[in-house]
Motif scaffolding. Structure first.
Motif, short mmCIF file in Angstrom:
data_model
loop_
_atom_site.label_atom_id
_atom_site.label_comp_id
_atom_site.label_asym_id
_atom_site.label_seq_id
_atom_site.Cartn_x
_atom_site.Cartn_y
_atom_site.Cartn_z
N THR A 71 -14.21 8.09 -6.32
CA THR A 71 -14.43 6.66 -6.31
C THR A 71 -13.71 6.23 -4.82
OG1 THR A 71 -14.66 6.69 -8.64
CG2 THR A 71 -14.17 4.61 -7.46
N VAL A 75 -15.00 3.98 -2.05
CA VAL A 75 -14.63 2.72 -1.53
C VAL A 75 -13.76 2.56 -0.45
CG1 VAL A 75 -12.84 0.98 -2.54
CG2 VAL A 75 -14.09 2.34 -4.22
N PRO A 79 -14.01 -0.30 4.32
CA PRO A 79 -13.38 -0.84 5.36
C PRO A 79 -13.06 -0.06 6.49
CG PRO A 79 -11.84 -0.71 3.81
CD PRO A 79 -13.09 -0.08 3.19
N ILE A 100 -3.99 6.76 -7.62
CA ILE A 100 -4.48 6.48 -8.87
C ILE A 100 -4.53 7.66 -9.62
CG2 ILE A 100 -6.76 5.95 -9.90
CD1 ILE A 100 -7.51 4.32 -7.30
N TYR A 145 -26.14 5.95 0.79
CA TYR A 145 -25.67 5.31 -0.35
C TYR A 145 -26.64 6.21 -1.48
CZ TYR A 145 -22.58 2.06 1.65
OH TYR A 145 -21.70 1.21 2.52
N THR B 167 -18.65 -6.61 -3.27
CA THR B 167 -19.42 -5.83 -2.02
C THR B 167 -20.66 -6.44 -1.37
OG1 THR B 167 -20.47 -4.17 -3.62
CG2 THR B 167 -18.31 -3.62 -2.66
N LEU B 179 -23.62 1.53 -4.78
CA LEU B 179 -22.22 1.75 -4.74
C LEU B 179 -21.46 1.04 -5.87
CD1 LEU B 179 -19.78 2.58 -2.81
CD2 LEU B 179 -19.52 -0.13 -2.19
N VAL B 183 -19.30 3.42 -8.48
CA VAL B 183 -18.01 2.89 -8.69
C VAL B 183 -17.77 2.77 -10.20
CG1 VAL B 183 -16.12 0.98 -8.38
CG2 VAL B 183 -17.53 2.15 -6.49
N LEU B 227 -4.99 -0.90 -11.56
CA LEU B 227 -4.99 -0.27 -10.22
C LEU B 227 -6.09 -0.09 -9.53
CD1 LEU B 227 -2.10 0.45 -9.00
CD2 LEU B 227 -3.00 3.02 -10.14
N VAL B 228 -7.21 0.47 -10.29
CA VAL B 228 -8.31 0.45 -9.54
C VAL B 228 -9.01 -0.75 -9.00
CG1 VAL B 228 -10.79 1.49 -9.97
CG2 VAL B 228 -9.07 2.52 -11.14
N VAL B 231 -7.25 -1.92 -5.79
CA VAL B 231 -7.70 -1.09 -4.86
C VAL B 231 -8.95 -1.66 -4.45
CG1 VAL B 231 -8.72 1.01 -4.09
CG2 VAL B 231 -6.55 0.90 -5.19
N ILE B 232 -9.99 -1.89 -5.47
CA ILE B 232 -11.35 -2.35 -4.95
C ILE B 232 -11.19 -3.72 -4.28
CG2 ILE B 232 -13.72 -2.92 -5.89
CD1 ILE B 232 -13.28 -0.87 -8.07
N VAL B 235 -9.97 -3.45 -0.60
CA VAL B 235 -10.76 -2.56 0.36
C VAL B 235 -11.89 -3.58 0.66
CG1 VAL B 235 -9.99 -0.53 0.32
CG2 VAL B 235 -11.83 -1.12 -1.18
N LEU B 238 -11.26 -6.52 2.94
CA LEU B 238 -10.93 -5.99 4.20
C LEU B 238 -12.29 -5.83 4.84
CD1 LEU B 238 -8.34 -3.38 4.21
CD2 LEU B 238 -8.21 -5.22 5.41
N ALA B 239 -13.41 -5.39 4.22
CA ALA B 239 -14.75 -5.02 4.65
C ALA B 239 -15.35 -6.52 4.84
CB ALA B 239 -15.48 -4.25 3.39
#
Lengths: 247, 245
Positions: A71, A75, A79, A100, A145, B167, B179, B183, B227-228, B231-232, B235, B238-239
């Protein structure tokens, strides 16, 4: 028998994995052989966690650790592009997976109170090792993907199975890691074949053929070496018919 | 589509639901030998299976809005689990000849004390084979499993829809769905394995005394999901902002 220390194996796996990713990034596809060591490191940590008889099976540990690692790599590919800035991408993948993995390990130790020695270290190692492998495979297969679930499952099986298959009386690190090497070679072989099929060209791309050839050679050598170990470890059965002694 | 911040909260809530649901789903490795009440596999793997079914079911209704995605995920997951329970019971009753009985209830150690099924009122004591901790899934255990699967499916669907929403601006619809699916499966596997350490390989669902340690699962899943989710969120931000490095 002296065992390889977890820190040594992970350090080597980290360097080897990063080297493999860079080689693949710069067009040397056989650099995939450097991803074999992260497989060994992850399988060793599954062994480190599962041998204490936890409340879950080897399969769960493999799925859990690879879920964190894969993951993170999936992820991070949103970016950060490995194509333009490979160093930043690898740093992001390793950092996210380590954080993590470490956090879930600490939670299992402190909150859930499962007293397994070095559980946080082992979970972080599985996460980071599988993240490196995922990053390498993503580079080979491209950001396709549809192949994400395949990549995840193929890595999980190679990571959880070695200890699951070797466990029992007489289990030792050398034989478990040798089986992990067999499965690592098998996995990269499958990745090479899938890369050939996914490339869409009439003639297989030479880079993908190189992966298949190198992995097949590695597989033959690893299987022979592993089978020798199996034979030497079960000599009691072969020569006397008695059950193997407790080591 | 939902706001990224709300989506992050949805990922956290989904992760916690996924973790907590494991306590409600009856599973036991020794159930394979009809030596304990519950479906014959580890609690984590069973919950993960139910959750993945929920995610698949949710993916089919991704264009129909959040409410339908959640309902679809929850129902898909519950269906999968209840069919597994039904088939398990059929094999147990007609293959082995053992009646479904709750071991904890039979020995008077269940959450609600007494030796009767809390819903049907059927007596459990005396039906458990000697040397076993019950077998199969009696009605109360099946209801607990269905309830747990509804929670798990809801959690999986929440994470799936949240990641899809975050996303989507950066990816095409097909890629965002794939995705989000992988995830969400990852979040499911991370959170469903954590409670395994509390359950130690066996639970009868909400009628098992182990339900009392649910707070530990709640806290650990809350922290790991946060936490996860962070992070998701980071990022994806940013994307979506176009900062592709």
């Amino acid at each position: 028998m002296k065992e390889i220390h977890i820190h040594t194996l992970f350090g080597a796996a980290l360097l080897s994995g990063i080297a493999g990713i860079f080689l693949i990034r710069y067009g040397i596809s056989v650099g995939i052989v450097f991803l074999w060591l992260p497989f060994l490191s992850a399988a060793n940590s599954v062994r480190g966690m599962a041998k204490y008889g936890l409340g879950t099976g080897n399969a769960s540990i493999g799925y859990w650790g690879t879920a964190v690692g894969a993951t993170s790599a999936f992820v991070a590919s949103l970016p950060f592009s490995c194509g333009s800035t490979p160093l930043l991408y690898v740093a992001a993948v390793v950092t996210i997976s380590l954080v993590i993995g470490l956090a879930t390990g600490v939670l299992a130790d402190k909150v859930i109170r499962m007293r397994i020695p070095r559980i946080e270290l082992n979970s972080a190692v599985i996460a980071a090792s599988t993240a490196l492998i995922t990053a390498g495979f993503l580079l080979i297969l491209g950001n396709n993907y549809c192949l994400y679930p395949f990549i995840y499952i193929v890595i999980t099986l190679a990571v959880l199975h070695p200890y699951n298959a070797s466990t029992g009386a007489g289990e030792n690190q050398k034989r478990t890691l040798m089986l992990a090497l067999v499965e690592a070679c098998m996995t990269t072989l499958v990745i090479g074949i899938v890369a050939m099929l996914a490339s869409g060209s009439e003639m297989p791309v030479s880079d993908d053929v190189a992966i298949v050839v190198v992995s097949a050679c590695g597989l033959v050598i690893a299987v022979v070496a592993w089978y020798r170990l199996v034979k030497s470890d079960i000599y009691e059965i072969r020569w006397t018919g008695y059950l193997p002694a407790e080591h | 589509m939902v706001d990224p911040l709300i989506a992050t909260i949805m990922i956290i809530a989904g992760g916690v639901l996924v973790g907590v649901c494991v306590h409600f789903i009856p599973a036991s490795a020794t159930g394979a030998m009809a030596a304990a009440t519950g479906i014959a596999t580890g609690p984590s793997m069973l919950s993960a299976g139910a959750g993945l079914t929920g995610i698949y079911a949710a993916a089919y209704s991704i264009d129909s809005g959040l409410a339908l995605v959640i309902v679809s995920g929850a129902v898909g997951s519950a269906l999968m689990l209840l069919i597994t329970i039904l088939c398990g019971n059929i094999m147990l009753v007609f293959g082995i000849g053992a009646p479904p009985v709750s071991g904890q209830t039979a020995s008077g150690k269940s959450t609600f004390s007494g030796t009767k099924d809390i819903i049907t009122g059927f007596e459990q004591e005396g039906y458990a084979s000697p040397g076993t901790d019950g077998h199969g899934m009696p009605f109360q255990t099946a209801v607990s499993g269905g309830f747990g699967a509804l929670m798990g499916g809801t959690g999986g669907a929440l994470v799936f829809y949240a990641v899809y929403s975050i996303t989507l601006p950066a990816l095409s619809t097909e890629n965002a769905v794939t995705l989000a699916g992988i995830v969400a499966a990852g979040v499911f596997l991370i959170n469903s394995v954590l409670p395994a350490y509390v359950l130690v390989g066996k639970t009868e669902g909400m009628f098992d005394m182990k339900i009392r340690s649910i707070h530990r699962t709640f806290i650990s899943c809350l922290v790991s999901s946060s936490l996860v989710a962070c992070v998701i969120y980071a990022v994806s931000w940013l994307a979506v902002s176009g900062v592709v490095i």
